[in-house]
Enzyme design. Structure first.
Site, PDB file in Angstrom:
ATOM      1  N   ALA A  73      -8.134  17.436  31.101  1.00  0.00           N
ATOM      2  CA  ALA A  73      -7.590  18.702  31.601  1.00  0.00           C
ATOM      3  C   ALA A  73      -8.604  19.283  32.581  1.00  0.00           C
ATOM      4  O   ALA A  73      -9.780  19.455  32.230  1.00  0.00           O
ATOM      5  CB  ALA A  73      -7.345  19.674  30.448  1.00  0.00           C
TER       6      ALA A  73
ATOM      7  N   THR B 224       0.060  13.200  38.444  1.00  0.00           N
ATOM      8  CA  THR B 224       0.818  12.470  39.459  1.00  0.00           C
ATOM      9  C   THR B 224       0.305  11.045  39.584  1.00  0.00           C
ATOM     10  O   THR B 224       1.085  10.080  39.610  1.00  0.00           O
ATOM     11  CB  THR B 224       0.713  13.183  40.816  1.00  0.00           C
ATOM     12  OG1 THR B 224       1.296  14.480  40.708  1.00  0.00           O
ATOM     13  CG2 THR B 224       1.423  12.407  41.905  1.00  0.00           C
TER      14      THR B 224
ATOM     15  N   LYS C 146      -2.294  12.908  26.444  1.00  0.00           N
ATOM     16  CA  LYS C 146      -2.781  14.154  27.039  1.00  0.00           C
ATOM     17  C   LYS C 146      -3.291  14.945  25.838  1.00  0.00           C
ATOM     18  O   LYS C 146      -2.554  15.743  25.235  1.00  0.00           O
ATOM     19  CB  LYS C 146      -1.624  14.886  27.742  1.00  0.00           C
ATOM     20  CG  LYS C 146      -2.008  16.207  28.389  1.00  0.00           C
ATOM     21  CD  LYS C 146      -2.702  16.020  29.702  1.00  0.00           C
ATOM     22  CE  LYS C 146      -2.881  17.369  30.398  1.00  0.00           C
ATOM     23  NZ  LYS C 146      -3.708  17.259  31.613  1.00  0.00           N
TER      24      LYS C 146
ATOM     25  N   ILE D 283      -5.295  18.876  41.124  1.00  0.00           N
ATOM     26  CA  ILE D 283      -5.510  17.927  42.233  1.00  0.00           C
ATOM     27  C   ILE D 283      -4.716  16.630  42.020  1.00  0.00           C
ATOM     28  O   ILE D 283      -4.915  15.670  42.745  1.00  0.00           O
ATOM     29  CB  ILE D 283      -7.013  17.623  42.481  1.00  0.00           C
ATOM     30  CG1 ILE D 283      -7.781  17.312  41.200  1.00  0.00           C
ATOM     31  CG2 ILE D 283      -7.670  18.787  43.196  1.00  0.00           C
ATOM     32  CD1 ILE D 283      -7.519  15.975  40.647  1.00  0.00           C
ATOM     33  N   GLY D 284      -3.811  16.641  41.019  1.00  0.00           N
ATOM     34  CA  GLY D 284      -2.873  15.515  40.908  1.00  0.00           C
ATOM     35  C   GLY D 284      -3.215  14.436  39.901  1.00  0.00           C
ATOM     36  O   GLY D 284      -2.779  13.295  40.070  1.00  0.00           O
ATOM     37  N   LYS D 285      -3.965  14.767  38.858  1.00  0.00           N
ATOM     38  CA  LYS D 285      -4.279  13.744  37.846  1.00  0.00           C
ATOM     39  C   LYS D 285      -3.010  13.160  37.233  1.00  0.00           C
ATOM     40  O   LYS D 285      -2.885  11.947  37.094  1.00  0.00           O
ATOM     41  CB  LYS D 285      -5.153  14.337  36.735  1.00  0.00           C
ATOM     42  CG  LYS D 285      -6.550  14.715  37.144  1.00  0.00           C
ATOM     43  CD  LYS D 285      -7.389  15.123  35.943  1.00  0.00           C
ATOM     44  CE  LYS D 285      -6.797  16.249  35.134  1.00  0.00           C
ATOM     45  NZ  LYS D 285      -6.619  17.513  35.902  1.00  0.00           N
TER      46      LYS D 285
END
EC number: 6.3.3.3
Length: 234
Positions: A119, A18, A38, A14-16
């Site tokens: 994640a 981005t 990350k 869902i674009g984390k």
């Protein structure tokens, strides 16, 4: 005062990344130092340098001063599946404390803005007993929620916000990311989210071709996150 946030989402894809890259880019445009972590990434590709994850590389590109890949993504896993399953298949045991230690080492750099990206969603398992929420609790930093705008997003956003609060962490803000441009009654959904989520909306991001951080940054309100008390845990 350095600001640090944990980035989570209402679901996977869902674009984390981005949004996180856009926030880091916006900070860099202001001349601020940036860092990202990350902690665990699945779906990595084999390269001459080792396993590399596209999301982690996107975050690394927005780190200033530069950050080594191994510091940013300490656990890289090849299969594009749930991290705890991919780790088990690789003979690894994930734990919140070990991942937190990797994050703390990046925190020691003292960047003006540091983002830790999870994640998937809030309850993605790390092992049989822990989820990424346990990592967020170990870190104790406020949370930014990326809401993927599509059917069902209100329920997913409210449940995630409730879980964050139940785990004793503060929702610092949320970003609406347009993952489904054809979503019916999008504006009505946005109005409901703004009314029912207690944290401020940090931006409504449309579909941007290529998802370039410089373009994404234009839709994000960074001021709220950079206030002197913004990153203080509740």
């Amino acid at each position: 005062m350095p600001q640090r946030y944990f980035i989570t989402g209402t679901d996977t894809e869902i674009g984390k990344t981005t949004i996180a890259a856009g926030l880091l880019h916006a900070a860099r445009q202001r001349g601020l130092t940036t860092a990202a972590v990350k902690p665990v990434a699945a779906g990595c590709e084999v390269t001459p340098e080792g396993l590399r994850n596209d999301d982690a590389l996107a975050l690394q590109a927005e780190c200033s001063p530069p950050l080594d890949y191994a510091a940013l993504n300490p656990v890289a896993l090849a299969p594009p599946i749930a991290p705890h399953i991919a780790a088990r298949e690789a003979g690894l045991q994930l734990s919140a404390s070990r991942l937190a230690d990797a994050c703390f080492r990046v925190f020691e750099r003292g960047a003006d803005l540091t983002l830790v990206e999870g994640a998937g969603g809030w309850r993605v398992p790390l092992n049989d007993d822990q989820t990424l929420a346990d990592l967020a609790q170990e870190l104790g930093e406020p949370v930014i929620l990326v809401v993927g705008l599509r059917l069902g997003c209100i329920n997913h956003a409210l449940l995630t916000a409730e879980a964050i609060a139940a785990d004793g962490l503060r929702l610092a803000g949320w970003v609406a990311n347009q993952v489904d441009p054809q979503m019916d009654r999008q504006q009505h959904n946005l109005e409901t989210l703004k009314a029912m989520l207690s944290a401020p909306c940090l931006g409504v991001v449309p579909r941007v071709k290529g998802g370039r951080p410089a373009e994404i940054a234009k839709y994000l309100a960074l001021d709220t996150l950079l206030e002197p008390t913004a990153g203080l845990s509740s």
